[in-house]
Design a protein around this motif. Structure first.
Motif, short mmCIF file in Angstrom:
data_model
loop_
_atom_site.label_atom_id
_atom_site.label_comp_id
_atom_site.label_asym_id
_atom_site.label_seq_id
_atom_site.Cartn_x
_atom_site.Cartn_y
_atom_site.Cartn_z
N HIS A 61 42.10 8.34 30.18
CA HIS A 61 41.88 6.89 30.62
C HIS A 61 42.49 5.79 29.91
O HIS A 61 43.36 4.91 30.21
CB HIS A 61 40.58 6.55 30.78
CG HIS A 61 39.89 5.36 31.10
ND1 HIS A 61 40.22 4.82 32.34
CD2 HIS A 61 39.52 4.27 30.34
CE1 HIS A 61 39.94 3.69 32.36
NE2 HIS A 61 39.65 3.17 31.27
N GLU A 62 42.52 6.24 28.61
CA GLU A 62 43.38 5.05 27.58
C GLU A 62 44.77 5.11 27.97
O GLU A 62 45.57 4.19 27.87
CB GLU A 62 42.96 5.25 26.23
CG GLU A 62 43.80 4.42 25.22
CD GLU A 62 43.32 2.92 25.23
OE1 GLU A 62 44.23 2.21 24.74
OE2 GLU A 62 42.16 2.68 26.07
N THR A 82 46.28 5.98 30.65
CA THR A 82 46.55 5.32 31.96
C THR A 82 46.52 3.70 31.85
O THR A 82 47.06 2.92 32.44
CB THR A 82 45.36 5.74 33.09
OG1 THR A 82 45.59 7.27 33.18
CG2 THR A 82 45.49 5.17 34.20
N ARG A 83 45.27 3.33 31.10
CA ARG A 83 45.08 1.73 30.84
C ARG A 83 46.45 1.32 30.30
O ARG A 83 46.66 0.35 30.75
CB ARG A 83 43.93 1.51 30.10
CG ARG A 83 43.70 0.01 29.96
CD ARG A 83 42.46 0.06 28.76
NE ARG A 83 43.12 0.01 27.35
CZ ARG A 83 44.17 -0.57 26.94
NH1 ARG A 83 44.16 -1.76 27.51
NH2 ARG A 83 44.62 -0.39 25.68
N ARG A 84 46.90 1.97 29.24
CA ARG A 84 48.14 1.32 28.57
C ARG A 84 49.27 1.49 29.45
O ARG A 84 50.09 0.44 29.43
CB ARG A 84 48.52 2.42 27.41
CG ARG A 84 47.42 1.93 26.36
CD ARG A 84 47.66 2.79 25.16
NE ARG A 84 46.90 2.71 23.82
CZ ARG A 84 47.01 3.19 22.63
NH1 ARG A 84 48.15 3.79 22.34
NH2 ARG A 84 46.06 3.10 21.85
N HIS A 109 49.43 1.14 32.60
CA HIS A 109 49.08 -0.15 33.63
C HIS A 109 49.40 -1.40 32.90
O HIS A 109 50.00 -2.38 33.34
CB HIS A 109 47.75 -0.27 34.14
CG HIS A 109 47.38 0.83 35.03
ND1 HIS A 109 48.01 0.87 36.42
CD2 HIS A 109 46.67 1.93 35.33
CE1 HIS A 109 47.60 1.93 37.10
NE2 HIS A 109 46.70 2.65 36.40
#
Length: 79
Positions: free
Chosen positions: A22-23, A25-27, A29
């Motif tokens: 998840h981290e 993917t967040r980065r 984005h």
């Protein structure tokens, strides 16, 4: 002992969640939102210029307060 009590485990249960995916993917984005033209060095220069403007032209009382905040370690020493 009630039937609800017997359903509870006698020992704590280990629980962990791995948010690595998840981290990442967040980065991705965040970087996509910043765009290819984003220049972190230029951003830092802009921040330094903003601080220079913010702390320039202080009157005597403001300068004394600024100096005391720097001495106390609340504000970073500049220049």
């Amino acid at each position: 002992m009630s039937t609800q009590d017997s359903a509870l485990p006698a020992e704590p249960v280990e629980f962990s969640v791995d948010l690595t995916g998840h981290e990442l993917t967040r980065r991705a984005h965040v970087m996509n939102a910043l765009g290819a033209e984003w220049d972190p060095v230029e951003v830092m220069r802009g921040e330094e210029e903003a601080y220079d403007m913010l702390y320039s032209g202080l009157d005597e009382d403001q300068q004394r307060l600024y100096d005391s905040l720097v001495a106390a370690g609340v504000l970073p020493r500049r220049g």
